[in-house]
Design a protein around this motif. Structure first.
Motif, PDB file in Angstrom:
ATOM      1  N   ALA A 141      80.508  12.329  37.239  1.00  0.00           N
ATOM      2  CA  ALA A 141      81.301  11.113  37.018  1.00  0.00           C
ATOM      3  C   ALA A 141      81.124  10.662  35.573  1.00  0.00           C
ATOM      4  O   ALA A 141      79.995  10.600  35.066  1.00  0.00           O
ATOM      5  CB  ALA A 141      80.854  10.011  37.975  1.00  0.00           C
ATOM      6  N   LEU A 142      82.218  10.352  34.893  1.00  0.00           N
ATOM      7  CA  LEU A 142      82.111   9.787  33.547  1.00  0.00           C
ATOM      8  C   LEU A 142      81.699   8.324  33.674  1.00  0.00           C
ATOM      9  O   LEU A 142      82.058   7.666  34.646  1.00  0.00           O
ATOM     10  CB  LEU A 142      83.458   9.886  32.819  1.00  0.00           C
ATOM     11  CG  LEU A 142      83.865  11.288  32.359  1.00  0.00           C
ATOM     12  CD1 LEU A 142      85.319  11.289  31.887  1.00  0.00           C
ATOM     13  CD2 LEU A 142      82.941  11.777  31.247  1.00  0.00           C
ATOM     14  N   PRO A 143      80.956   7.804  32.691  1.00  0.00           N
ATOM     15  CA  PRO A 143      80.644   6.370  32.744  1.00  0.00           C
ATOM     16  C   PRO A 143      81.918   5.538  32.598  1.00  0.00           C
ATOM     17  O   PRO A 143      82.913   6.021  32.042  1.00  0.00           O
ATOM     18  CB  PRO A 143      79.693   6.157  31.565  1.00  0.00           C
ATOM     19  CG  PRO A 143      79.743   7.390  30.749  1.00  0.00           C
ATOM     20  CD  PRO A 143      80.379   8.480  31.536  1.00  0.00           C
ATOM     21  N   ALA A 144      81.891   4.307  33.104  1.00  0.00           N
ATOM     22  CA  ALA A 144      83.089   3.456  33.157  1.00  0.00           C
ATOM     23  C   ALA A 144      83.770   3.335  31.791  1.00  0.00           C
ATOM     24  O   ALA A 144      84.995   3.435  31.700  1.00  0.00           O
ATOM     25  CB  ALA A 144      82.719   2.085  33.706  1.00  0.00           C
ATOM     26  N   HIS A 145      82.989   3.179  30.718  1.00  0.00           N
ATOM     27  CA  HIS A 145      83.612   2.943  29.406  1.00  0.00           C
ATOM     28  C   HIS A 145      84.229   4.213  28.815  1.00  0.00           C
ATOM     29  O   HIS A 145      84.902   4.146  27.792  1.00  0.00           O
ATOM     30  CB  HIS A 145      82.609   2.316  28.433  1.00  0.00           C
ATOM     31  CG  HIS A 145      81.502   3.233  28.001  1.00  0.00           C
ATOM     32  ND1 HIS A 145      80.434   3.558  28.812  1.00  0.00           N
ATOM     33  CD2 HIS A 145      81.313   3.926  26.852  1.00  0.00           C
ATOM     34  CE1 HIS A 145      79.639   4.396  28.173  1.00  0.00           C
ATOM     35  NE2 HIS A 145      80.144   4.638  26.989  1.00  0.00           N
ATOM     36  N   LEU A 146      84.016   5.366  29.453  1.00  0.00           N
ATOM     37  CA  LEU A 146      84.592   6.623  28.958  1.00  0.00           C
ATOM     38  C   LEU A 146      85.590   7.247  29.929  1.00  0.00           C
ATOM     39  O   LEU A 146      86.087   8.351  29.688  1.00  0.00           O
ATOM     40  CB  LEU A 146      83.472   7.640  28.668  1.00  0.00           C
ATOM     41  CG  LEU A 146      82.523   7.278  27.530  1.00  0.00           C
ATOM     42  CD1 LEU A 146      81.393   8.303  27.433  1.00  0.00           C
ATOM     43  CD2 LEU A 146      83.275   7.184  26.195  1.00  0.00           C
ATOM     44  N   GLN A 147      85.898   6.541  31.018  1.00  0.00           N
ATOM     45  CA  GLN A 147      86.736   7.179  32.042  1.00  0.00           C
ATOM     46  C   GLN A 147      88.144   7.493  31.538  1.00  0.00           C
ATOM     47  O   GLN A 147      88.815   8.349  32.107  1.00  0.00           O
ATOM     48  CB  GLN A 147      86.762   6.355  33.335  1.00  0.00           C
ATOM     49  CG  GLN A 147      87.276   4.947  33.205  1.00  0.00           C
ATOM     50  CD  GLN A 147      87.211   4.189  34.537  1.00  0.00           C
ATOM     51  OE1 GLN A 147      87.308   4.762  35.613  1.00  0.00           O
ATOM     52  NE2 GLN A 147      87.040   2.876  34.465  1.00  0.00           N
ATOM     53  N   ASP A 148      88.586   6.832  30.454  1.00  0.00           N
ATOM     54  CA  ASP A 148      89.923   7.090  29.902  1.00  0.00           C
ATOM     55  C   ASP A 148      89.893   7.982  28.671  1.00  0.00           C
ATOM     56  O   ASP A 148      90.867   8.070  27.939  1.00  0.00           O
ATOM     57  CB  ASP A 148      90.590   5.760  29.518  1.00  0.00           C
ATOM     58  CG  ASP A 148      91.315   5.132  30.693  1.00  0.00           C
ATOM     59  OD1 ASP A 148      91.718   5.891  31.608  1.00  0.00           O
ATOM     60  OD2 ASP A 148      91.466   3.899  30.700  1.00  0.00           O
ATOM     61  N   MET A 149      88.775   8.647  28.417  1.00  0.00           N
ATOM     62  CA  MET A 149      88.668   9.443  27.186  1.00  0.00           C
ATOM     63  C   MET A 149      89.655  10.611  27.181  1.00  0.00           C
ATOM     64  O   MET A 149      90.166  11.018  28.217  1.00  0.00           O
ATOM     65  CB  MET A 149      87.229   9.925  26.981  1.00  0.00           C
ATOM     66  CG  MET A 149      86.768  11.039  27.903  1.00  0.00           C
ATOM     67  SD  MET A 149      84.971  11.338  27.794  1.00  0.00           S
ATOM     68  CE  MET A 149      84.772  11.702  26.044  1.00  0.00           C
ATOM     69  N   GLU A 150      89.887  11.151  25.971  1.00  0.00           N
ATOM     70  CA  GLU A 150      90.779  12.305  25.822  1.00  0.00           C
ATOM     71  C   GLU A 150      90.228  13.485  26.611  1.00  0.00           C
ATOM     72  O   GLU A 150      89.029  13.795  26.515  1.00  0.00           O
ATOM     73  CB  GLU A 150      90.848  12.720  24.347  1.00  0.00           C
ATOM     74  CG  GLU A 150      91.710  11.847  23.475  1.00  0.00           C
ATOM     75  CD  GLU A 150      93.193  11.975  23.827  1.00  0.00           C
ATOM     76  OE1 GLU A 150      93.698  13.119  23.844  1.00  0.00           O
ATOM     77  OE2 GLU A 150      93.814  10.933  24.109  1.00  0.00           O
ATOM     78  N   PRO A 151      91.065  14.180  27.359  1.00  0.00           N
ATOM     79  CA  PRO A 151      90.582  15.364  28.071  1.00  0.00           C
ATOM     80  C   PRO A 151      90.198  16.483  27.103  1.00  0.00           C
ATOM     81  O   PRO A 151      90.813  16.604  26.042  1.00  0.00           O
ATOM     82  CB  PRO A 151      91.774  15.778  28.934  1.00  0.00           C
ATOM     83  CG  PRO A 151      92.965  15.136  28.309  1.00  0.00           C
ATOM     84  CD  PRO A 151      92.480  13.893  27.625  1.00  0.00           C
ATOM     85  N   HIS A 152      89.180  17.244  27.441  1.00  0.00           N
ATOM     86  CA  HIS A 152      88.812  18.402  26.626  1.00  0.00           C
ATOM     87  C   HIS A 152      88.078  19.423  27.484  1.00  0.00           C
ATOM     88  O   HIS A 152      87.611  19.120  28.583  1.00  0.00           O
ATOM     89  CB  HIS A 152      87.994  18.002  25.396  1.00  0.00           C
ATOM     90  CG  HIS A 152      86.779  17.181  25.679  1.00  0.00           C
ATOM     91  ND1 HIS A 152      86.815  15.821  25.871  1.00  0.00           N
ATOM     92  CD2 HIS A 152      85.480  17.529  25.816  1.00  0.00           C
ATOM     93  CE1 HIS A 152      85.598  15.367  26.086  1.00  0.00           C
ATOM     94  NE2 HIS A 152      84.753  16.379  26.073  1.00  0.00           N
ATOM     95  N   PHE A 153      87.991  20.639  26.956  1.00  0.00           N
ATOM     96  CA  PHE A 153      87.404  21.745  27.710  1.00  0.00           C
ATOM     97  C   PHE A 153      86.369  22.464  26.853  1.00  0.00           C
ATOM     98  O   PHE A 153      86.564  22.649  25.653  1.00  0.00           O
ATOM     99  CB  PHE A 153      88.487  22.749  28.133  1.00  0.00           C
ATOM    100  CG  PHE A 153      87.911  23.950  28.829  1.00  0.00           C
ATOM    101  CD1 PHE A 153      87.683  23.938  30.195  1.00  0.00           C
ATOM    102  CD2 PHE A 153      87.548  25.076  28.102  1.00  0.00           C
ATOM    103  CE1 PHE A 153      87.115  25.028  30.824  1.00  0.00           C
ATOM    104  CE2 PHE A 153      86.974  26.172  28.735  1.00  0.00           C
ATOM    105  CZ  PHE A 153      86.756  26.145  30.101  1.00  0.00           C
ATOM    106  N   ALA A 154      85.261  22.879  27.459  1.00  0.00           N
ATOM    107  CA  ALA A 154      84.248  23.656  26.731  1.00  0.00           C
ATOM    108  C   ALA A 154      83.718  24.770  27.623  1.00  0.00           C
ATOM    109  O   ALA A 154      83.571  24.602  28.838  1.00  0.00           O
ATOM    110  CB  ALA A 154      83.104  22.739  26.298  1.00  0.00           C
ATOM    111  N   HIS A 155      83.438  25.903  26.990  1.00  0.00           N
ATOM    112  CA  HIS A 155      82.871  27.080  27.661  1.00  0.00           C
ATOM    113  C   HIS A 155      81.518  27.354  27.013  1.00  0.00           C
ATOM    114  O   HIS A 155      81.423  27.361  25.785  1.00  0.00           O
ATOM    115  CB  HIS A 155      83.817  28.266  27.461  1.00  0.00           C
ATOM    116  CG  HIS A 155      83.291  29.573  27.958  1.00  0.00           C
ATOM    117  ND1 HIS A 155      83.121  29.841  29.302  1.00  0.00           N
ATOM    118  CD2 HIS A 155      82.891  30.691  27.296  1.00  0.00           C
ATOM    119  CE1 HIS A 155      82.652  31.073  29.440  1.00  0.00           C
ATOM    120  NE2 HIS A 155      82.498  31.609  28.244  1.00  0.00           N
TER     121      HIS A 155
END
Ligand code: MN
Length: 298
Positions: free
Chosen positions: A122-136
């Motif tokens: 779960a993302l913290p409340a203040h980051l729940q709207d952050m830009e989506p991104h992907f990492a491998h």
């Protein structure tokens, strides 16, 4: 030494289709989260000679990170950012949904078996709207100690630091033993912990008795319940230790969405059903699109 037993959370069996066996231990009515870890599916091992594997069509996420840890087999991840990433054993895929993303997952028939752990953070409340991104993450810290091989997936353990980018204090540690071993796992003050068996099993001994855990149950320790975790691990076992600071604010989880306000979930459901550009499409958009169920609290 810990003399009191942890909470035993029995896995629920679910089916990903084609008889694909999945043990789900989080969320549970007994314990919804471990730190920000809020979902845990243990998939397989599945004999690929008799199954078509895992094929999950286009579906959205918000407010969370999806975390895939491969033990055997290969899966193609594709998402609405244009990412196409093959994940192999010993690697992590980490997709941060933030305000919205869509992905598909397709196992390859190149390996004999498919075996993995799929988790959500779960993302913290203040980051729940952050830009989506992907990492491998193809390379992770590995070391041997007490006859066990450790791979650090998330956070810090001993003198090691994992490269995975998460947004709250968390631990993910893979433990593999060849021969039966007694392990003493270090715990961090203020962290709660859970131990999931991926292969084999382990025994916890209290002042009263001994209890065995295998893939059918998760062991959960509240924060500061033990000064270390002492376990007798069976030969050939593979375990996943999860830890984190208990969430002060519990998010709502519904379908593929995590949010701190129910309205955000209802909006995401509506946007997905309306094929809003908020989510985008994977590739040419032709892969099966998974419909969201109706919001139950409307
Ligand atoms: Mn997903």
């Amino acid at each position: 030494m810990s003399f009191e037993h942890p909470l035993r959370i029995d896995a629920r069996m679910t089916d990903l289709g084609d008889g694909m066996q999945v043990h789900r231990t989080l969320p549970s009515r007994l314990q919804r989260t471990v730190g920000a870890w809020c979902f845990l599916d243990h998939v397989g091992p599945v004999d690929m000679a008799h199954h078509t594997g895992m094929h999950v069509g286009q579906h959205p996420h918000i407010g969370l990170q999806t975390f895939t840890w491969m033990l055997s087999g290969e899966i193609w991840h594709r998402d609405s950012l244009g990412t196409e990433q093959l994940i192999r054993p010993g690697q992590i895929n980490l997709m941060t949904a933030g305000r919205g993303i869509v992905h598909t997952e397709d196992s390859q028939a190149t390996a004999d078996s498919l075996h993995l752990a799929q988790l959500w953070i779960a993302l913290p409340a203040h980051l729940q709207d952050m830009e989506p991104h992907f990492a491998h993450y193809p390379h992770l810290p590995q070391w041997e100690e007490q006859g066990a091989q450790y791979t650090l997936l998330v956070g810090q353990y001993a003198s090691y630091q994992a490269p995975t980018q998460v947004y709250s204090p968390l631990l993910g540690l893979d433990i593999a033993v060849e021969h039966a071993q007694t392990l003493h796992l270090v715990v961090q003050p203020g962290f709660e912990y859970a131990l999931q068996t991926l292969v084999g099993g382990f025994v916890l001994t209290s002042a009263q008795d001994a209890q065995r855990y295998d893939t059918s149950a998760l062991a959960y320790w509240p924060a500061d319940a033990a000064s270390s975790l002492v376990l007798d691990v069976e030969a050939g076992s593979r375990l996943l230790l999860l830890g984190g600071e208990p969430l002060s604010q519990k998010p709502t989880m519904w379908w593929n969405f995590v949010a701190y306000e129910k309205e955000r979930i209802a909006q995401a459901q509506q946007d997905w059903q309306a094929a809003s550009p908020r989510f985008g499409v994977v590739g040419d958009g032709k892969a099966t699109r998974i419909a969201a169920p109706a919001i139950p609290w409307r």
